[in-house]
Design a protein around this motif. Structure first.
Motif, mmCIF file in Angstrom:
data_model
loop_
_atom_site.group_PDB
_atom_site.id
_atom_site.type_symbol
_atom_site.label_atom_id
_atom_site.label_comp_id
_atom_site.label_asym_id
_atom_site.label_seq_id
_atom_site.Cartn_x
_atom_site.Cartn_y
_atom_site.Cartn_z
ATOM 1 N N PHE A 23 0.866 -1.173 0.000
ATOM 2 C CA PHE A 23 0.000 0.000 0.000
ATOM 3 C C PHE A 23 0.903 1.222 0.000
ATOM 4 O O PHE A 23 1.785 1.367 0.840
ATOM 5 N N LEU A 24 0.712 2.106 -0.983
ATOM 6 C CA LEU A 24 1.527 3.309 -1.119
ATOM 7 C C LEU A 24 0.595 4.492 -1.325
ATOM 8 O O LEU A 24 -0.295 4.445 -2.179
ATOM 9 N N GLY A 25 0.802 5.552 -0.559
ATOM 10 C CA GLY A 25 -0.068 6.699 -0.763
ATOM 11 C C GLY A 25 0.407 7.942 -0.053
ATOM 12 O O GLY A 25 1.271 7.905 0.819
ATOM 13 N N GLN A 26 -0.178 9.068 -0.464
ATOM 14 C CA GLN A 26 0.008 10.326 0.244
ATOM 15 C C GLN A 26 -1.355 10.972 0.425
ATOM 16 O O GLN A 26 -2.249 10.821 -0.407
ATOM 17 N N PHE A 27 -1.503 11.679 1.533
ATOM 18 C CA PHE A 27 -2.785 12.231 1.944
ATOM 19 C C PHE A 27 -2.545 13.674 2.347
ATOM 20 O O PHE A 27 -1.701 13.963 3.199
#
Length: 240
Positions: A94-98
């Motif tokens: 899981f890879l992400g930016q918020f």
């Protein structure tokens, strides 16, 4: 002199009562505008809701290719939920930016405030709005600590964006890392392919991600203290 003090006392009591009333009927948490840039190997669904209940479905995808971007608003006392599952082949993550669009604060998939839980319900992951009831049921089990992971635990961090086998996912910072849950003590469960008691649910409380160095809004007791101080100053002036 006695009358002046009496009036001040009455004013003080009235003001304190009004402040207590404000505390008792405080406005609900305001909505926060969030931008999410995310990809998961191999599939995910993005939801939000309270600590105990999933309330809204945002979107889903079934490939780890280019990142998907979502912009939405949610109450500041809610949680973001990311449901994930892999195909048990090569790697998973899981890879992400918020980004909080109201403050500019950005956090990533590897931020320490994230928690994960393993359901052990492979093949039953909710990927549409119709899955809100399934997700809510698993939140209840996770909060009780009776699922394969023993409830909510810390995630396990893998390589940063740009690492093999995925390469660089555009639209996501290099500070973001691939993460997963480790069911067997593997220090990097993002590879090789393995069923880590999936499907998994990642969560983060929106309130757990304030902008560093930001000044918080006055709390109820600070407001109360300020009110009392102002009244005290008023009393001194009236005595003069």
């Amino acid at each position: 002199m006695i009358e002046l003090i009496s009036r001040s006392t009455r004013a003080l009591r009235s003001a304190v009562a009004a402040l207590i009333g404000c505390l008792a009927f405080a406005a609900p948490a305001h909505a926060v505008n969030i931008e999410v840039d995310i990809t998961v190997d191999n599939s995910y669904a993005l939801f939000y809701g309270t600590e105990t209940t999933a309330t809204n479905f945002v979107g889903s995808d079934f490939s780890w290719g280019p990142a998907e971007s979502y912009v939405f608003n949610l109450p500041s006392d809610h949680y973001i939920y990311v449901v994930t599952e892999s195909d048990l082949n090569v790697a998973q993550g899981f890879l992400g930016q918020f980004t909080n669009l109201d403050t500019g604060y950005r956090f990533h998939s590897n931020s320490p405030q994230w928690q994960v839980t393993a359901t052990g319900r492979r093949g039953l992951a909710p990927y549409t709005a119709a899955g809100i009831a399934e997700l809510t049921g698993q939140l209840v089990v996770a909060n009780a600590g009776t699922n394969p992971s023993g409830g909510w635990v810390g995630l396990t961090e893998g390589p940063s964006n740009g690492s093999s086998p995925w390469g660089t996912i555009s639209g996501i910072d290099s500070a973001a890392h691939w993460v997963w849950y480790s069911s067997n003590g593997d220090p990097d469960p993002t590879s090789p392919g393995f069923d880590h008691d999936e499907y998994l649910i990642f969560r983060i409380a929106v309130a757990a991600t304030p902008a560093p160095g930001s000044v918080p809004a006055p709390g109820p007791f600070l407001l109360l203290g300020a009110g009392l101080a102002a009244l005290g100053f008023s009393r001194v002036r009236r005595k003069r």
